[in-house]
Design an enzyme around this catalytic site. Structure first.
Site, PDB file in Angstrom:
ATOM      1  CE  LYS A  45      -3.383   2.911   0.653  1.00 44.32           C
ATOM      2  NZ  LYS A  45      -4.319   3.235  -0.457  1.00 44.32           N
ATOM      3  CG  LEU A  73      -2.717   8.220  -0.042  1.00 48.13           C
ATOM      4  CD1 LEU A  73      -1.744   9.401  -0.142  1.00 48.13           C
ATOM      5  CD2 LEU A  73      -2.171   7.031  -0.826  1.00 48.13           C
ATOM      6  CB  CYS A 131      -2.911   9.697  -4.358  1.00 45.56           C
ATOM      7  SG  CYS A 131      -4.366   9.568  -3.282  1.00 45.56           S
ATOM      8  CB  ILE A 193      -4.025   4.602 -15.701  1.00 45.71           C
ATOM      9  CG1 ILE A 193      -5.181   3.599 -15.691  1.00 45.71           C
ATOM     10  CG2 ILE A 193      -3.660   5.001 -17.102  1.00 45.71           C
ATOM     11  CD1 ILE A 193      -6.497   4.091 -16.298  1.00 45.71           C
ATOM     12  CG  ASN A 194      -3.629   6.011  -9.107  1.00 49.14           C
ATOM     13  OD1 ASN A 194      -4.639   5.473  -8.658  1.00 49.14           O
ATOM     14  ND2 ASN A 194      -2.653   6.451  -8.329  1.00 49.14           N
ATOM     15  CB  SER A 195      -8.483   5.230  -9.705  1.00 49.47           C
ATOM     16  OG  SER A 195      -8.036   6.247  -8.850  1.00 49.47           O
ATOM     17  N   GLY A 222     -11.753  -0.513 -12.693  1.00 47.61           N
ATOM     18  CA  GLY A 222     -12.526  -1.608 -13.275  1.00 47.61           C
ATOM     19  C   GLY A 222     -12.783  -1.416 -14.758  1.00 47.61           C
ATOM     20  N   GLY A 272      -6.598  -4.281  -9.630  1.00 50.98           N
ATOM     21  CA  GLY A 272      -7.072  -3.588  -8.440  1.00 50.98           C
ATOM     22  C   GLY A 272      -8.504  -3.991  -8.125  1.00 50.98           C
TER      23      GLY A 272
HETATM   24  O1  DOR Z   1      -7.417   5.324  -6.369  1.00 52.50           O
HETATM   25  C1  DOR Z   1      -6.528   5.517  -5.537  1.00 52.50           C
HETATM   26  N1  DOR Z   1      -6.787   5.435  -4.217  1.00 52.50           N
HETATM   27  N2  DOR Z   1      -5.275   5.820  -5.950  1.00 52.50           N
HETATM   28  C2  DOR Z   1      -4.282   6.139  -5.086  1.00 52.50           C
HETATM   29  O2  DOR Z   1      -3.191   6.438  -5.523  1.00 52.50           O
HETATM   30  C3  DOR Z   1      -4.513   6.123  -3.664  1.00 52.50           C
HETATM   31  C4  DOR Z   1      -5.763   5.448  -3.237  1.00 52.50           C
HETATM   32  C5  DOR Z   1      -6.240   6.061  -1.926  1.00 52.50           C
HETATM   33  O3  DOR Z   1      -5.700   5.659  -0.879  1.00 52.50           O
HETATM   34  O4  DOR Z   1      -7.097   6.949  -1.944  1.00 52.50           O
END
Ligand code: DOR
Length: 312
Positions: A45, A73, A131, A193-195, A222, A272
């Site tokens: 994490k 986070l 994030c 990619i990140n979300s 997703g 994820g």
């Molecule tokens: O979608 C996300 N949620 N991407 C991140 O980098 C951090 C995570 C979160 O902890 O909010």
């Protein structure tokens, strides 16, 4: 016989699939589950120097075609994950471990990198520049000047293999600009990619949002995001120095999705939302589906089709 092995910065992965940072990797129990699964590696994490509780609940929701989250986070602090990684390297010397970092300032990131460098850690470090969920903190990956400043400072301090987690980009001019910056640094990999940040999902019946933080805005994952993930992997593979490898993340539900991300150029692929929804058996299911597709197509190794997307 199908060979699913791959490598990332000389680390050997027995399969190309692993968890995405944030999912099933916040505690030692969850991390141990990954070690016992068909995952080829694991990432912890995203850590901050001190533990964080994150955003108020509800902060994650499953959606018809994916998920929305605004976790903020929550994590146990760097030392927890660093200790886990260093202990696991002794018991599982062949299992690749990535440490994800999400310091809330450049100083915090540098402090964490110094601590990693001073330890016995021999895995890969992933700096999360994307994030979307900390109130008041913009995504660094959308501020190109700041990204360059951070990478310059980081590579002055840190001389171990480092990659970065990027947000999705949506304009070809952005891919050009970002790749131009990234090619100036000795990055081991990018993770894309990140979300997809700051989406909104609504419960039609109650006319409310489905998560509490930030008025309901959250990162989308997703199936909703698979075309964006494919495009980001493809666009960066076309622009980055060959030495910078790519972890492809986003929308992998099936072996076909995994195949497509590799076809776009991914060296390793992360899951994820699907991992959150199905748990660690998802790895075996998706990998078996990939093997079936490869067998049908007559491919024996991932290198037989990696990056070989055809265009019309
Ligand atoms: O979608 C996300 N949620 N991407 C991140 O980098 C951090 C995570 C979160 O902890 O909010």
């Amino acid at each position: 016989m199908i060979d699913l092995t791959t490598t990332l910065n000389k680390l050997h992965f027995k399969t190309p699939l692993m968890n995405a940072a944030g999912v099933h990797c916040a505690t030692t129990t969850e991390l141990d589950d990954l070690l016992d699964s068909q995952a080829g590696g694991l990432v912890t994490k995203s850590a901050t120097l001190q533990p964080r509780t994150g955003n108020p609940d509800p902060r994650y929701a499953n959606l018809p075609f994916g998920s929305i989250n605004s976790m903020g986070l929550p994590n146990q602090g760097l030392d927890y994950y660093l200790n886990y990684a260093n202990a696991t390297a002794l018991t599982h010397p062949d299992f690749p471990i990535l440490l994800s970092l999400a310091g809330q300032s450049l100083a915090e990131n540098l402090q964490m990198l110094e601590r990693i460098q001073a330890s016995a850690f021999s895995g890969l470090t992933e700096l999360n520049l994307s994030c979307p969920n900390v109130p008041g903190k913009p995504q660094i990956g959308y501020d190109f000047d700041q990204m360059k400043t951070i990478l310059t400072a980081v590579f002055q301090t840190f001389n171990q293999p480092l990659g970065i987690k990027l947000p999705p980009y949506f304009d070809l001019a952005q891919f050009d600009l970002v790749a131009d910056i990234l090619n100036q640094f000795p990055l081991a990999f990018i993770n894309t990619i990140n979300s997809v940040g700051n989406g909104l999902f609504i419960n039609l019946e109650t006319e409310t949002t489905v998560i509490k933080p930030k008025g309901g805005f959250g990162g989308i994952g997703g199936s909703y995001v698979k075309p964006v993930a494919l495009a980001n992997v493809r666009a960066f593979r076309q622009r980055l120095n060959p030495a910078i490898q790519i972890i492809g993340t986003g929308g992998v539900v099936s072996g076909g999705d995994l195949f497509e991300l590799i076809l776009c150029g991914a060296d390793v692929v992360q899951i994820g939302t699907t991992l959150a929804q199905e748990g660690t058996p998802a790895f075996g299911r998706i990998l078996t589906e990939l093997e079936r597709i490869m067998a049908q197509k007559g491919y024996a190794t991932l290198a037989d089709f990696r990056g070989n997307l055809k265009t019309l």
